[in-house]
Structure formats: structure tokens, C-alpha cells
Design a protein around this motif. Structure first.
Motif, short mmCIF file in Angstrom:
data_model
loop_
_atom_site.label_atom_id
_atom_site.label_comp_id
_atom_site.label_asym_id
_atom_site.label_seq_id
_atom_site.Cartn_x
_atom_site.Cartn_y
_atom_site.Cartn_z
N ASP A 163 63.84 -55.62 5.98
CA ASP A 163 63.18 -56.03 7.21
C ASP A 163 61.69 -55.89 6.99
OD1 ASP A 163 62.53 -56.58 9.89
OD2 ASP A 163 62.50 -54.43 10.33
N LEU A 164 60.95 -56.99 7.17
CA LEU A 164 59.52 -56.99 6.86
C LEU A 164 58.73 -56.07 7.77
CD1 LEU A 164 58.88 -60.78 6.18
CD2 LEU A 164 59.22 -58.94 4.52
N GLU A 165 59.28 -55.73 8.94
CA GLU A 165 58.55 -54.93 9.91
C GLU A 165 58.91 -53.44 9.83
OE1 GLU A 165 56.23 -56.24 11.72
OE2 GLU A 165 56.61 -58.27 11.00
N SER A 166 59.75 -53.05 8.90
CA SER A 166 60.14 -51.65 8.80
C SER A 166 60.44 -51.31 7.34
CB SER A 166 61.38 -51.39 9.67
OG SER A 166 62.55 -51.88 9.03
N PRO A 167 60.54 -50.02 7.01
CA PRO A 167 60.84 -49.62 5.63
C PRO A 167 62.32 -49.71 5.26
CG PRO A 167 60.46 -47.67 6.98
CD PRO A 167 60.17 -48.86 7.85
N LEU A 168 63.15 -50.25 6.15
CA LEU A 168 64.58 -50.31 5.85
C LEU A 168 64.86 -51.29 4.71
CD1 LEU A 168 67.48 -49.50 6.69
CD2 LEU A 168 67.50 -51.56 8.12
N TYR A 169 65.66 -50.83 3.76
CA TYR A 169 66.11 -51.67 2.64
C TYR A 169 67.61 -51.49 2.53
CZ TYR A 169 65.49 -54.37 -1.64
OH TYR A 169 65.52 -55.36 -2.58
N ILE A 170 68.34 -52.60 2.34
CA ILE A 170 69.80 -52.59 2.36
C ILE A 170 70.34 -53.18 1.06
CG2 ILE A 170 71.86 -53.41 3.59
CD1 ILE A 170 69.91 -53.90 6.01
N TRP A 171 71.36 -52.52 0.49
CA TRP A 171 72.09 -53.06 -0.65
C TRP A 171 73.51 -53.35 -0.18
CZ3 TRP A 171 68.66 -49.02 -1.08
CH2 TRP A 171 67.56 -49.22 -1.93
N PRO A 172 73.78 -54.59 0.26
CA PRO A 172 75.06 -54.88 0.92
C PRO A 172 76.29 -54.65 0.04
CG PRO A 172 73.47 -56.63 1.34
CD PRO A 172 72.88 -55.76 0.29
N LYS A 173 76.16 -54.94 -1.25
CA LYS A 173 77.35 -54.84 -2.11
C LYS A 173 77.85 -53.40 -2.23
CE LYS A 173 80.39 -56.97 -4.62
NZ LYS A 173 81.28 -57.97 -4.00
N THR A 174 76.93 -52.45 -2.26
CA THR A 174 77.33 -51.04 -2.41
C THR A 174 77.35 -50.30 -1.08
OG1 THR A 174 75.02 -50.46 -2.85
CG2 THR A 174 76.42 -50.93 -4.75
N HIS A 175 77.03 -51.02 0.02
CA HIS A 175 77.03 -50.43 1.36
C HIS A 175 76.06 -49.25 1.45
CE1 HIS A 175 81.31 -52.09 2.44
NE2 HIS A 175 80.46 -53.03 2.05
N THR A 176 74.93 -49.37 0.79
CA THR A 176 73.93 -48.32 0.83
C THR A 176 72.63 -48.88 1.41
OG1 THR A 176 73.25 -48.80 -1.44
CG2 THR A 176 74.90 -47.05 -1.12
N SER A 177 71.76 -47.98 1.83
CA SER A 177 70.47 -48.37 2.37
C SER A 177 69.54 -47.18 2.33
CB SER A 177 70.61 -48.85 3.82
OG SER A 177 70.90 -47.77 4.69
N THR A 178 68.30 -47.41 2.68
CA THR A 178 67.34 -46.30 2.77
C THR A 178 67.61 -45.43 3.99
OG1 THR A 178 65.82 -47.84 3.87
CG2 THR A 178 65.51 -47.48 1.51
N ARG A 179 68.60 -45.80 4.80
CA ARG A 179 69.03 -44.99 5.94
C ARG A 179 70.53 -44.69 5.84
NH1 ARG A 179 65.08 -42.74 9.32
NH2 ARG A 179 63.28 -44.14 9.38
N SER A 180 71.00 -44.46 4.63
CA SER A 180 72.44 -44.30 4.40
C SER A 180 73.04 -43.16 5.19
CB SER A 180 72.72 -44.10 2.90
OG SER A 180 72.47 -45.28 2.19
N SER A 181 72.26 -42.11 5.45
CA SER A 181 72.80 -40.98 6.20
C SER A 181 73.05 -41.34 7.66
CB SER A 181 71.84 -39.80 6.13
OG SER A 181 70.58 -40.14 6.69
N ARG A 182 72.35 -42.35 8.15
CA ARG A 182 72.52 -42.77 9.54
C ARG A 182 73.33 -44.07 9.66
NH1 ARG A 182 68.62 -40.28 12.79
NH2 ARG A 182 68.19 -38.24 11.87
N LEU A 183 73.23 -44.95 8.65
CA LEU A 183 73.97 -46.21 8.65
C LEU A 183 75.11 -46.11 7.65
CD1 LEU A 183 71.02 -48.78 8.77
CD2 LEU A 183 72.56 -48.17 10.64
N ARG A 184 76.17 -45.41 8.07
CA ARG A 184 77.33 -45.25 7.20
C ARG A 184 78.27 -46.44 7.37
NH1 ARG A 184 76.48 -40.39 9.71
NH2 ARG A 184 78.15 -40.86 11.20
N GLU A 185 79.28 -46.52 6.51
CA GLU A 185 80.20 -47.66 6.55
C GLU A 185 80.88 -47.80 7.90
OE1 GLU A 185 82.79 -48.80 3.51
OE2 GLU A 185 81.75 -47.72 1.93
N ASP A 186 81.24 -46.67 8.52
CA ASP A 186 81.97 -46.73 9.78
C ASP A 186 81.06 -46.69 11.01
OD1 ASP A 186 81.10 -44.16 9.40
OD2 ASP A 186 83.01 -43.20 9.91
N THR A 187 79.73 -46.67 10.79
CA THR A 187 78.79 -46.68 11.91
C THR A 187 78.84 -48.05 12.61
OG1 THR A 187 77.33 -45.16 10.75
CG2 THR A 187 76.37 -46.39 12.57
N GLN A 188 78.77 -48.05 13.92
CA GLN A 188 78.69 -49.33 14.63
C GLN A 188 77.39 -50.04 14.26
OE1 GLN A 188 79.22 -48.55 18.80
NE2 GLN A 188 81.43 -48.22 18.60
#
Length: 524
Positions: free
Chosen positions: A115-140
């Protein structure tokens, strides 16, 4: 067939800056906005079921078909490959092989989104991100709204709190594609080959534009899988486009266009080749119409593409404002509406002082906008003064009308329509003669011009956008767009003052009136 149909959605609003997001529920709940000061091209106006339109607590409402989040994934992906044979089949094979390699990269750990407006980075294939502790696989998945900017209509930002309409802007989350160069599977090997056969190395950037809709409560891991699948599907569709439209050594650039289809809460993505006219894409559109069950009217021309938030600033006039008012009860009336897109033009618009004589000029602008937005004509909607200049150039007789600022006569109206190659059925109607316009809207779908010009009375002009009939002919209603409206271009004011379903009394008050029923050309 080069087509992708997304999950269902109703409408997309426009851009809202970060500082204006405080009204949103961070967990993805709906944000209710009361509208006063701006039009609502992208507003979702909520009601109950789709089949029932009415009022609740005196507030007019329309159907809200989805609460989904819209993820829009864009970015230029570099396509690089080698053509070993320079004939047409060899070129197609080289591009197809390169796209298959690109699909493999998208399905690897190297594929990322940001997202250009935030530091969030997502790796969809591995289900990881720079917020992995908050954006888990089962998170809504609605939890992402805590970390990214959700885009909504800029028009809503300036709206007041007047309780006229209750509107719900859909949240749009823009993500950009990246590839991580340091992943092991992305490291490139250097291979030295000795090949006496000639070959051509090519490199270009494919403009990816993918839409993914997700229920706010869907697991974040599942949504990330949908990102990968959607980008993969679009690359495959682009390959089909290249295979179909490559001509000799000329390879087209595939481009994605998104469309709203009738009676669906769905965006349909079609890949068209750049540089090829809509006229030469007729066969592809016919195939798509057959596949999607569409009738013989335009739905998928490039000029009809869906407007996203970033496109809002390009549109100076309101589009399709009839969508935002309740229609007669479908259990009591058979309702027929204008097909496609148009823009609203009215007296005193664009700083012109034409309230006494400009009504039919404004009707012409609405009609021309319809033919332009459906892709039937290339000419843009002319300004009032441009229309006057065109009329003056036709004959001295019309020039005198322009100088005197007189109401357009039928002959002058027809002359201007001829300039745009718009054919009309015209007629004069007595006020006591009942008319049924249902067949016109079902077969032609064009906006109808109504002109009242009686000696010793004020002339009037309107656009008819729809018709509702039931067993009692006297109960019929017309959807009237008041071109004589002289207020500001304000959404709530226009909904209150400029458009309304009107019954028998409206036609009686017109006395005798003239009609122009534009006839659409053949083809889709």
C-alpha cells in the motif's frame, strides 16, 4: 474467451484522504454519511431487498447489494522473453512462453503487494506480511483497514450532515504489485548458449489491473490466495488477447477494462488490445454477449468502463442520477429505464445565462452524452456556445436565432442532431392523448426529449428517462429529468428538485408538446 467475472458488488465510490477516515469503523463496519452538498456518482444508497423500493422513517433509500471490500491490484509487470522464429506463430509462441514464466513468478514467494500510503507489505503466496502478528491467516480480512487507506468518494467528504439520503460508501483498497529480487526462486541464472539461428529478445511492461471482492469476515489467508488467483487469471487472459490479435509482427498491448452489467452486482473484467478500435472489437463483444447472456445493446464498449475513485476528477458532470431515487413498486408497475450512461446538463450550468432559452440545447447535451458514452460517436459533448457556433455555421436563419437567444425550433434541433449523426423519431402530441414509452426504453433505451413551446407561454424542456405502467393507464408514471433546473450542481438539491417520477398531471400541464425519440444504431 477473454473475460473474468468477479464476485458480486454494487458500486464503487471515490477517493477520501487519510485525515478524513476518522468516520470509518476500523473493523470494517459500515460508515453512514448524510449527503447535502455534492453529487453522488459513486454512492451506495441503502434499502431492504432489491425488489422493494420505498422509504424508512421518511428517508428515500435504494438497494445495497454488498458490504464487501474491494481490493484493486495494479502495477506494471515486466514481461521479458525470446522469440526464436520471427513469423507470426513464432512470435505468439515466444510471448506465451514468457507469460507462463511470469505466471510462475506470481505464484512464487517473490510476489508481493504494498500500500503506497502505509508501510504494509504483503507476500500473498506465503500468507505473511509486515503485520503478520496482527494479520494472521484466520484473521477477518476487514482488519486490514487498521493499516491501509480505504478510498471512498471525494464527493462524500464535502457532503454536509443533512439527513436527506442515507448512503454507504464501499471501501476501496488499492494495492501495488512488486517482485522481491532476493528470493532464491527469483535469482536468475546466466546461461551461455551457442545458437546460429536468429532470435529476438523482447521486453515490455504489462499493465495489470485486477479487482478482488472479499466479504469483510473472510479469513485473510483465503483472501490472499484470491489475490494470486486473480492476477494469474488476468495474465492468462492477456495471453489470449495477444494470441488473438497479433497480426504478423505487430503485437498488441493488452489492457483491462471493468464493467457493470444490468441486474447484477458484479464487475466483469474484459481484456482488450490497445490500438484497435471498438468497431474492430465487435466480434469479441458479440461472443461475450452470448456467453454472459446480454441482449443486443452496448454493455462492454471501452467508453462504458467502470469509473474508479481516481477517475472521479475527470468527470465534470453527474452521471446517471436516476439510479439514486426510488422507482415505483415493481409489484405494482412494470418499469422500463434508459439503458447505459448519460451526464446531466441543465440551464445556468457552466456559467451560462440561458434559463429563458437554453432548455433544448441542454437536452441535446444529454442526448449527445448518451451516444458518446455508449461509444456510438467519438465527438465529446459540446458546450452551449459550441452548439450555437455549429448552428450559426449551418445557415443565416439559424444565426439570427442564436444572436437573438431564441428557443430552438424543431428545424434547428434536427440540424444539430444531424451533425452528430443522431437519428430521431419526432412527433407532436396532444396533452389529452395518453402515451406509453415502455417499448421505446426496452428497444432503444435512449433518453427522450420533451419540448413544450406554446405561444404566449413559457417554453419548457425535459428529458424522459423511464416509464412505469400498470393495468390502469391513468396511473402511468414517467421519470422526468428537469433540464430547466437552475440550481447548483449539488447532489441532494438535484435529487430533490431536478428528477422525479411524475404521473398524469405532468402530461396534462404540458398542453401540446413535441418529442424526439433518438434511435440507437445497430450493434453491440
Amino acid at each position: 474467451m477473454v473475460v473474468m467475472v468477479t464476485k458480486e458488488v454494487a458500486c464503487v465510490p471515490s477517493q477520501l484522504e487519510r485525515r478524513e477516515l476518522k468516520g470509518f469503523d476500523a473493523e470494517g463496519g459500515l460508515w453512514i454519511v448524510n449527503v447535502k452538498k455534492k453529487w453522488a456518482t459513486w454512492l451506495l444508497i441503502s434499502l431492504q431487498p432489491k425488489s422493494k423500493l420505498g422509504e424508512e422513517n421518511g428517508i428515500p433509500q435504494l438497494p445495497l447489494d454488498t458490504k464487501d471490500l474491494l481490493f484493486r491490484i495494479k502495477g506494471g509487470i515486466e514481461l521479458e522473453g525470446v522469440i526464436n522464429k520471427t513469423d507470426e506463430e513464432g512470435i505468439k509462441a515466444g510471448f506465451s512462453e514468457a507469460i507462463n514464466e511470469l505466471i510462475a513468478k506470481v505464484n512464487s514467494q517473490a510476489f508481493g503487494l504494498s500500500d503506497l500510503e502505509s508501510p504494509l507489505y504483503i507476500w500473498p503466496k506465503t500468507h505473511t506480511s509486515t503485520r503478520s502478528s496482527r494479520l494472521r491467516e484466520d484473521t477477518q480480512c476487514k482488519a486490514i483497514l487498521k493499516y491501509v487507506l480505504a478510498e471512498v468518494s471525494e464527493l462524500l467528504r464535502k457532503a454536509s450532515k443533512k439527513k436527506f439520503l442515507r448512503v454507504v460508501p464501499l471501501k476501496v483498497i488499492n494495492l501495488e504489485i512488486h517482485f522481491e529480487m532476493t528470493r532464491p526462486e527469483h535469482l536468475q541464472k546466466i546461461v551461455v548458449q551457442h545458437n546460429k539461428m536468429p532470435c529476438i529478445h523482447f521486453k515490455l511492461t504489462l499493465p495489470i489491473d485486477v479487482v478482488v471482492f472479499a466479504n469483510p469476515e473472510e479469513p485473510w489467508g483465503k483472501v490472499q490466495d484470491q489475490f494470486v488467483e486473480a492476477v494469474t487469471a488476468q495474465l492468462s487472459a492477456m495471453d489470449k488477447c495477444i494470441q488473438r490479435y497479433t497480426n504478423g509482427k505487430t503485437v498488441p498491448m493488452p489492457q483491462a477494462f471493468h464493467f457493470e452489467l444490468p441486474e447484477k452486482t458484479t464487475l466483469t473484467t474484459v481484456i482488450y488490445p490497445a490500438g484497435i478500435s471498438d468497431a474492430n472489437l465487435e466480434q469479441q463483444r458479440k461472443e461475450l454477449h452470448a456467453e454472459l447472456g446480454l441482449d443486443n445493446k452496448p454493455f462492454l464498449r471501452r467508453t462504458m468502463a467502470y469509473l474508479f475513485p481516481s477517475d472521479e476528477v475527470k468527470s465534470l458532470y453527474l452521471r446517471n442520477i436516476h439510479k439514486y431515487i426510488p422507482a415505483p413498486d415493481p409489484d405494482e408497475f412494470k418499469v422500463s429505464l434508459v439503458h447505459g450512461l448519460y451526464t446531466f446538463h441543465h440551464c445556468l450550468q457552466d456559467y451560462e445565462n440561458d434559463s429563458d432559452w437554453g432548455g433544448l440545447y441542454r437536452c441535446l447535451q444529454v442526448v449527445i452524452s448518451w451516444f458518446n458514452l455508449q461509444g456510438y460517436i467519438d465527438k465529446p459533448v459540446p458546450t452551449l456556445r459550441e452548439l450555437q457556433n455549429m448552428l450559426s455555421a449551418i445557415s443565416y436563419k439559424f444565426f439570427s436565432h442564436v444572436i437573438m437567444k431564441e428557443w430552438l425550433e424543431p428545424e434547428a434541433m434536427n440540424a444539430l442532431l444531424d451533425i452528430f449523426n443522431i437519428s430521431c423519431t419526432t412527433m407532436e402530441v396532444q396533452a389529452n392523448k395518453p402515451m406509453d414509452f415502455s417499448s421505446h426504453f426496452e428497444e432503444q433505451g435512449t433518453p427522450v426529449v420533451i419540448s413544450k413551446f406554446v405561444i404566449f407561454s413559457e417554453p419548457e424542456a425535459y428529458i424522459l428517462l423511464g416509464f412505469a405502467v400498470n393495468e390502469d393507464p391513468k396511473a402511468s408514471k414517467g421519470l422526468i429529468l428537469n433540464i430547466m433546473y437552475t440550481g447548483i450542481d449539488d447532489f441532494s438539491w438535484i435529487i430533490e428538485k431536478a428528477i422525479e417520477w411524475k404521473g398524469e398531471e405532468f402530461w396534462k400541464e404540458l398542453d401540446d408538446y413535441g418529442l424526439w425519440l433518438p434511435q440507437r444504431p445497430e450493434g453491440v
